[in-house]
Design an enzyme around this catalytic site. Structure first.
Site, PDB file in Angstrom:
ATOM      1  N   GLU A   1      32.003  -6.246  56.858  1.00  0.00           N
ATOM      2  CA  GLU A   1      32.071  -5.191  55.852  1.00  0.00           C
ATOM      3  C   GLU A   1      33.510  -4.745  55.632  1.00  0.00           C
ATOM      4  O   GLU A   1      33.928  -4.502  54.508  1.00  0.00           O
ATOM      5  CB  GLU A   1      31.215  -4.003  56.278  1.00  0.00           C
ATOM      6  CG  GLU A   1      29.744  -4.165  55.964  1.00  0.00           C
ATOM      7  CD  GLU A   1      28.987  -2.837  56.028  1.00  0.00           C
ATOM      8  OE1 GLU A   1      29.578  -1.844  56.485  1.00  0.00           O
ATOM      9  OE2 GLU A   1      27.816  -2.824  55.632  1.00  0.00           O
TER      10      GLU A   1
ATOM     11  N   ASP B   1      31.818 -16.275  77.428  1.00  0.00           N
ATOM     12  CA  ASP B   1      31.387 -15.229  76.511  1.00  0.00           C
ATOM     13  C   ASP B   1      31.993 -15.541  75.149  1.00  0.00           C
ATOM     14  O   ASP B   1      32.952 -16.304  75.042  1.00  0.00           O
ATOM     15  CB  ASP B   1      31.882 -13.874  77.034  1.00  0.00           C
ATOM     16  CG  ASP B   1      31.570 -12.743  76.082  1.00  0.00           C
ATOM     17  OD1 ASP B   1      30.452 -12.729  75.540  1.00  0.00           O
ATOM     18  OD2 ASP B   1      32.434 -11.885  75.871  1.00  0.00           O
ATOM     19  N   LYS B   2      31.434 -14.941  74.090  1.00  0.00           N
ATOM     20  CA  LYS B   2      31.966 -15.176  72.750  1.00  0.00           C
ATOM     21  C   LYS B   2      32.944 -14.085  72.338  1.00  0.00           C
ATOM     22  O   LYS B   2      34.118 -14.324  72.142  1.00  0.00           O
ATOM     23  CB  LYS B   2      30.838 -15.254  71.726  1.00  0.00           C
ATOM     24  CG  LYS B   2      31.335 -15.466  70.292  1.00  0.00           C
ATOM     25  CD  LYS B   2      30.298 -15.117  69.269  1.00  0.00           C
ATOM     26  CE  LYS B   2      30.130 -13.632  69.105  1.00  0.00           C
ATOM     27  NZ  LYS B   2      31.273 -12.951  68.496  1.00  0.00           N
TER      28      LYS B   2
ATOM     29  N   ARG C   1      32.137 -18.204  57.418  1.00  0.00           N
ATOM     30  CA  ARG C   1      30.891 -17.451  57.414  1.00  0.00           C
ATOM     31  C   ARG C   1      30.583 -17.033  55.989  1.00  0.00           C
ATOM     32  O   ARG C   1      31.452 -16.503  55.287  1.00  0.00           O
ATOM     33  CB  ARG C   1      31.001 -16.213  58.304  1.00  0.00           C
ATOM     34  CG  ARG C   1      31.247 -16.542  59.741  1.00  0.00           C
ATOM     35  CD  ARG C   1      31.442 -15.305  60.591  1.00  0.00           C
ATOM     36  NE  ARG C   1      30.248 -14.451  60.572  1.00  0.00           N
ATOM     37  CZ  ARG C   1      30.061 -13.457  61.431  1.00  0.00           C
ATOM     38  NH1 ARG C   1      30.971 -13.196  62.343  1.00  0.00           N
ATOM     39  NH2 ARG C   1      28.973 -12.717  61.375  1.00  0.00           N
TER      40      ARG C   1
ATOM     41  N   ARG D   1      21.932 -13.121  72.326  1.00  0.00           N
ATOM     42  CA  ARG D   1      21.130 -11.942  72.646  1.00  0.00           C
ATOM     43  C   ARG D   1      20.791 -11.887  74.135  1.00  0.00           C
ATOM     44  O   ARG D   1      19.691 -11.521  74.524  1.00  0.00           O
ATOM     45  CB  ARG D   1      19.850 -11.924  71.831  1.00  0.00           C
ATOM     46  CG  ARG D   1      20.023 -11.494  70.394  1.00  0.00           C
ATOM     47  CD  ARG D   1      20.904 -10.307  70.270  1.00  0.00           C
ATOM     48  NE  ARG D   1      20.322  -9.197  69.531  1.00  0.00           N
ATOM     49  CZ  ARG D   1      20.945  -8.054  69.338  1.00  0.00           C
ATOM     50  NH1 ARG D   1      22.150  -7.875  69.859  1.00  0.00           N
ATOM     51  NH2 ARG D   1      20.402  -7.084  68.671  1.00  0.00           N
TER      52      ARG D   1
END
Length: 1128
Positions: free
Chosen positions: A570, A436-437, A674, A857
């Protein structure tokens, strides 16, 4: 519970701001079936698969027939009180050796058994009992974990408008619950209202789909008045919806309330194991409980896994059992012949008193009875102690795993927990890792590191890749291994790459501000006002401070501001803006307030920006925009998003810095950062008014094309942008992740990442942890979106995906460059078709050819299906790593979870060796004793020899032995390949040890027979006991030494020849360490370390190699006066 405190946060109505995520039509009638967004499924309610009925605020009716829904109690254990005994016994007797010993234990109660019943039953009871106790203890630990979850508490409406706390396990369908901020949802709920005026709440679904971004959920407008505890006093409603199913992203149902029927869609559903964030509280009604909830529907029953070695042990047991039957047949035939022809002549045995077991008149029947005796007598060929010894080794290994300080988390105080020890040895055999990430590779924290403003790059920090490449070039040893940790232990101020070219390295400094690792005095402390493009820098900082959906929170204890943002990006932008002097400190329904320290010569000022529209980010748009009016009355559009999206929407006069910004973005990408591009546009009042009228029309429209209309209108305003710059944030990985992936890659393991994140996020993480790198060719498999009918769309989607897979396979085959690397990226929708029977092998073949595979996804069930495909398709050992409920299916489907490597093969071979040597001596003695069924050894001596005396050394070796230390293993990753290549437990080695056992049995028996042929006889005719009579004799001890030397000679010759002529990797390392060549001859040590690296196209080392090529290319083009400055 007391009365609710009412609404908070200036009565924010987020549904009036959000454009795409929070649609609700303006008329309540339109929410009824036939007009609402979920109306498409309205007609299905009540039909097959849609029969569930929920009486809101009346849970008692669901506890009895005809509804009788399950409780909210969950269990992930393999056993319970009733099933433990039968299931555990079944598990034990799946082992063929245990089955054989059960049969012999039963036969020991008959006269044909040559041993006492106790000596046959006791070891079996000990072995099986010990294994069952181990299984029970491990399952008890799982039970205790379940109890922790079941005993969590949540506020439940008990009637008359009052709430009380109950355990999760006591919840029932229909209960109204109140969940507070940062709590998990105890069941699948229908959202009724929230602390926000318009029923909005934020949900973190990381445990379900791995996605770190917060999801926005909204209640039906008709339930908004249910805003306080007392309002539920007379609440009644009826929900008709779909039956329990594993689909996390769909829901179809209706709410019948106040004589109206309202459609329910996934936006109103809160799933178990997701968490409430950025919202004080919500009220919800329970729809699915316990194992009916969607997260539990995605889990599978705890499987009973058996390791590859254990399965191979069964094959060897079959071989030994075949040998056992063969020698038993020989013995029974010999016995029948001797009974028929010789027994009448043996007068001293009184043949006239013989029974049916040795009746000379019926030799065939006597031979059959003797066959059973021989099967029991020679049973010591089958190593009963093997299983219990291996079980003890595994348990002790698990204990040491739990106590390992290298796997201790100082932040949480948690140690490693080996929840099962059944598969320890598999961890030395792994071929493919499926990880999993979120939470496994990353720690969900972003750090603002660099930025590009007005074509100038700011931020002097360096990435690990840059530092490692510089150090490796400076060493002049490009082919040698560089320790990743050495990069951060550099005490030099400069690294000289080549003559005249230096790489300046500042002292390593850890940022004390979470989310902010930026270092550049040109922008700090207001120094940006002295820069040539200060107006552009001002706009850049304002975009960071205003273009978001975050909410400021004041820490009551310290008074400091924290931000609750939908995504970690954010949050990092807002922290950066604050540190640059632009502090976002307040939000109202229509405005954002920013405290600017340096924008005015008069000192800090508080500015208000009125939010007119918000076009939020989603995976399709790949951008976010805010339309606002500043204090001067100017209307501005701030936009941030993927560089490819922003660049396509730039005005002609907005591209002046595009080339420089693109170059900086590429550099940031090579450093694994990123990136987002920032831009703005000034709007005329008339243009905005015209656009806003069309926008509101699209926003309030109803129908399937609403999204397309909104997207079209958004495109009209998000154009003619002026580029301001770009940001570069570091997605903080879990400690040691790049190093770990690099070592795994060098050890020859394949790595797949399975995540619920969107494709862009997964790709960024791939770069951050070195699964992807610049120059690697990506093959992206996805399904195009169209408006075709479902049946035609599925057919077209399959054809499109098949074509993409075929093209990708062709691209890989035609590639001539041996250094070329391919990465496969596939999304969940495409994976749905790729896992179908007619396409899954094509997909797997393409994936095997790629250096790395990223599936994004994906649902929990798809994770499990991909794991099954890899496990069954490749036929090698798979290991799954995950951290949430969404990973349970994947972990259960894989061969193993996580752990340590082991070399149990040698110890297992020893068991077969010593049992063959021991058992065959009994057979030889039978031939000398007329196949009489007489044992050469005492019953209890045989029992202790097999179960205790020869097991303890092996247990000690299995737990404590190390060929080389763990530190050496990390320096020589290729050593791991000894496990997957099965060097210690292949058939060549197994048969070799069996042959050695045969030789030892011959040496032991016949040497002793020859030496002690003339033995002492007691007065009663019995032979003398060797220990009593021969113990004092020198001949006895000389014979013992001779037989021991003769038995060990073949192995000593073999190992000496192997170490001299054909040494294994660890033999070479042992010799180097023994002769201290690692200290005295560093060149040899580096050369051997370099040989131990598997050639790989992923990982930190591969990126360093690629970076070196890039730097060398630049050095050839530029003058040798280049100096690269970094501070980290």
């Amino acid at each position: 519970m007391g009365r609710s405190g009412g609404r908070r946060r200036d009565r924010l109505r987020w549904s009036k701001l959000y454009t795409f995520a929070c649609f609700r039509s303006s008329h309540s009638n339109n929410e009824a079936v036939g007009g609402g967004p979920a109306a498409a499924g309205g007609s299905a309610v009540g039909g097959p698969g849609f029969t569930r009925v929920v009486h809101c605020n009346n849970s008692a009716v669901h506890r009895r027939k005809p509804l009788k829904y399950p409780t909210n109690y969950i269990s992930t254990t393999k056993y319970n009180i009733l099933t433990f005994l039968p299931k555990a016994i079944f598990e034990q007797f799946r082992r063929v050796a245990n089955l054989y010993f059960l049969l012999t234990a039963i036969l020991s109660l008959t006269p044909v058994c040559p041993f006492s019943a106790v000596s046959m039953i006791a070891p079996l009871a000990f072995v099986v009992g010990l294994s069952m106790i181990k299984e029970g203890v491990e399952d008890w630990r799982r039970f205790m974990q379940d109890m922790k979850v079941n005993n969590r508490k949540v506020a439940v409406h008990k009637g008359v408008g009052e709430f009380e706390y109950r355990h999760w396990e006591d919840l029932a369908v229909g209960d109204v619950v109140k969940v507070e901020k940062d709590q998990f949802f105890p069941a699948d709920l229908l959202l009724l209202s929230s602390s926000y005026e318009d029923g909005i709440c934020y949900v973190e679904t990381m445990n379900l789909d791995g996605e770190t971004n917060l999801k926005v959920k909204r209640s039906l407008e008709v339930t908004l008045p249910l805003e306080e505890d007392e309002s539920f006093k007379d609440f009644q409603g009826l929900i008709r919806c779909e039956d329990p199913n594993p689909s996390l992203y769909t829901f179809i149902g209706n709410l019948e309330y106040e004589r109206q029927i309202y459609a329910i869609d996934p936006f109103q559903i809160l799933l178990r194991d997701s968490k409430l964030r950025n919202t004080s509280f919500i009220y919800g009604v329970v729809i699915f409980t316990g194992h009916d909830s969607k997260v539990m529907q995605n889990s599978t029953e705890s499987p009973s896994k058996r390791s590859t070695i254990e399965k191979k042990m069964d094959l060897i047991i079959y071989i030994l059992f075949t040998v056992l039957v063969l020698i038993s047949l020989i013995s029974s035939i010999g016995f029948a012949v001797r009974i028929k022809y010789d027994l009448p002549n043996w007068w001293y045995l009184q043949p006239e008193k013989s029974n049916k077991l040795d009746d000379p008149t019926r030799p065939a029947l006597s031979g059959i009875f003797h066959l059973i005796t021989a099967l029991i007598l020679y049973g010591y060929l089958i190593p009963i102690s093997l299983y219990v010894s291996i079980e003890l080794v595994k348990v002790l290994q698990a204990h040491f795993i739990n106590q390992d300080l290298h796997m201790f988390d100082e932040d949480t105080g948690n140690t490693a927990q080996a929840r099962t020890s059944n598969l320890n040895e598999e961890l030395g055999q792994v071929h493919t890792i499926l990880s999993d990430k979120t939470g496994t590779l990353t720690c969900n924290q972003m750090d603002f590191l660099k930025c590009s403003i007005a074509g100038v790059s700011y931020g002097v920090g360096s990435s690990e890749v840059e530092l490692a490449a510089a150090k490796q070039m400076a060493s002049g040893d490009d082919g040698q291994d560089i320790h990743v940790q050495d990069v951060w232990e550099n005490n030099e101020d400069e690294i000289q790459l080549v003559e005249g070219v230096t790489f300046s390295v500042g002292r390593t400094r850890k940022s004390s501000i979470k989310g902010f690792s930026f270092e550049d005095d040109r922008l700090m402390q207001g120094n940006w006002t002295k820069e040539p493009n200060s107006s552009t820098i001002l706009m850049f900082f304002r975009i960071l401070a205003v273009c978001h959906t975050a909410i400021p929170e004041v820490n009551e204890a310290t008074g400091a501001l924290t931000y609750e943002a939908e995504s970690p990006d954010e949050g990092a932008f807002l922290v950066a803006a604050r540190e640059f002097g632009f502090e976002f400190f307040k939000r109202t329904q229509s405005s954002v307030f920013v405290r600017e320290k340096f924008s005015s010569s008069n000192g800090p000022v508080e500015r208000e920006f009125k939010i007119l529209n918000l076009l939020e980010f989603n995976s399709k748009r790949k951008r976010m925009s805010v339309i606002l009016k500043d204090e001067d009355g100017q209307i501005l559009l701030f936009c941030k998003g993927a560089d490819s999206i922003i660049f396509d929407r730039l005005a002609k006069n907005g591209r002046m810095i595009e080339a420089d910004t693109s170059k900086h973005l590429n550099d940031y990408g090579e450093a694994g950062l990123r990136t987002l591009a920032l831009s703005y546009r000034v709007l005329d009042e008339s243009e905005y008014s015209s656009w806003n009228a069309e926008f509101l029309k699209a926003k309030t429209s109803i129908g399937p094309d609403r999204e397309l209309q909104l997207e079209r209108v958004s495109e009209l305003i998000e154009r003619d942008l002026i580029l301001v710059g770009a940001t570069a944030v570091e997605d903080k990985l879990q400690s040691g992740v790049p190093q770990c992936i690099d070592r795994l890659a060098q050890a020859g393991l394949k790595i797949w990442v399975l995540t619920g994140d969107k494709m862009e996020t997964a790709i960024n993480i791939g770069y951050a942890c070195s699964l992807l790198r610049q120059g690697m060719r990506r093959i992206c498999l996805s399904i195009p979106t169209d408006d075709q009918v479902a049946q035609d769309a599925n057919k077209a989607a399959k054809e499109s995906l098949m074509s993409q897979i075929a093209n990708g396979s062709q691209m890989v085959k035609l590639e001539k460059d041996p250094d070329a690397a391919f990465a496969l990226v596939i999304d969940g929708k495409a994976l749905t078709f790729a896992l179908e029977d007619d396409m899954k092998h094509m997909f797997l073949n393409l994936a095997i050819e790629c250096a790395s595979v990223i599936c994004c996804r994906v649902s929990p069930k798809q994770k499990a299906l991909v794991t099954r495909l890899v496990k069954e398709g490749i036929g090698k050992t798979t290991l799954a790593i995950g951290d949430g409920a969404n990973d349970v299916g994947m972990i259960q489907e894989a061969d193993i979870g996580v752990g340590i490597s082991g070399v149990e093969g040698m110890q297992i071979c020893y068991f077969f060796y010593k049992n063959i040597a021991f058992g065959l001596t009994i057979f030889y003695f039978e031939a000398f004793a007329g196949f009489s069924g007489q044992s050469v050894y005492d019953d209890w001596f045989m029992l202790l020899f097999n179960v205790v005396l020869t097991s303890l050394p092996v247990i000690s070796l299995g737990v404590f032995e190390q060929d080389v230390s763990s530190e050496i293993c990390l320096q020589f990753p290729a050593l791991y390949q000894q496990g997957p290549r099965n060097l210690f437990f292949d058939w060549y080695r197994i048969l070799g040890w069996m042959a050695n056992g045969l030789y030892s049995s011959l040496a032991i028996f016949f040497l002793n027979i020859c030496i002690f042929y003339d033995q002492a006889i007691r007065s009663g005719g019995q032979t003398a006991d060797m220990a009593a009579v021969l113990g004092p004799a020198p001949l006895y001890w000389a014979a013992t030494l001779l037989v021991t030397a003769a038995c060990n000679m073949p192995y000593l010759i073999h190992i000496s020849y192997q170490r001299l002529c054909n040494p294994l990797d660890h033999h070479v390392i042992q010799e180097i360490k023994y002769l201290k060549k690692d200290v005295e001859d560093q060149t040899m040590w580096k050369r051997e370390r370099s040989k131990a690296r598997q050639r790989t196209k992923i990982g930190f080392t591969a990126r360093v190699d690629a970076k070196i090529k890039q730097i060398r290319g630049k050095l050839h083009k530029k003058a040798p006066s280049l100096t690269i400055h970094t501070v980290s």
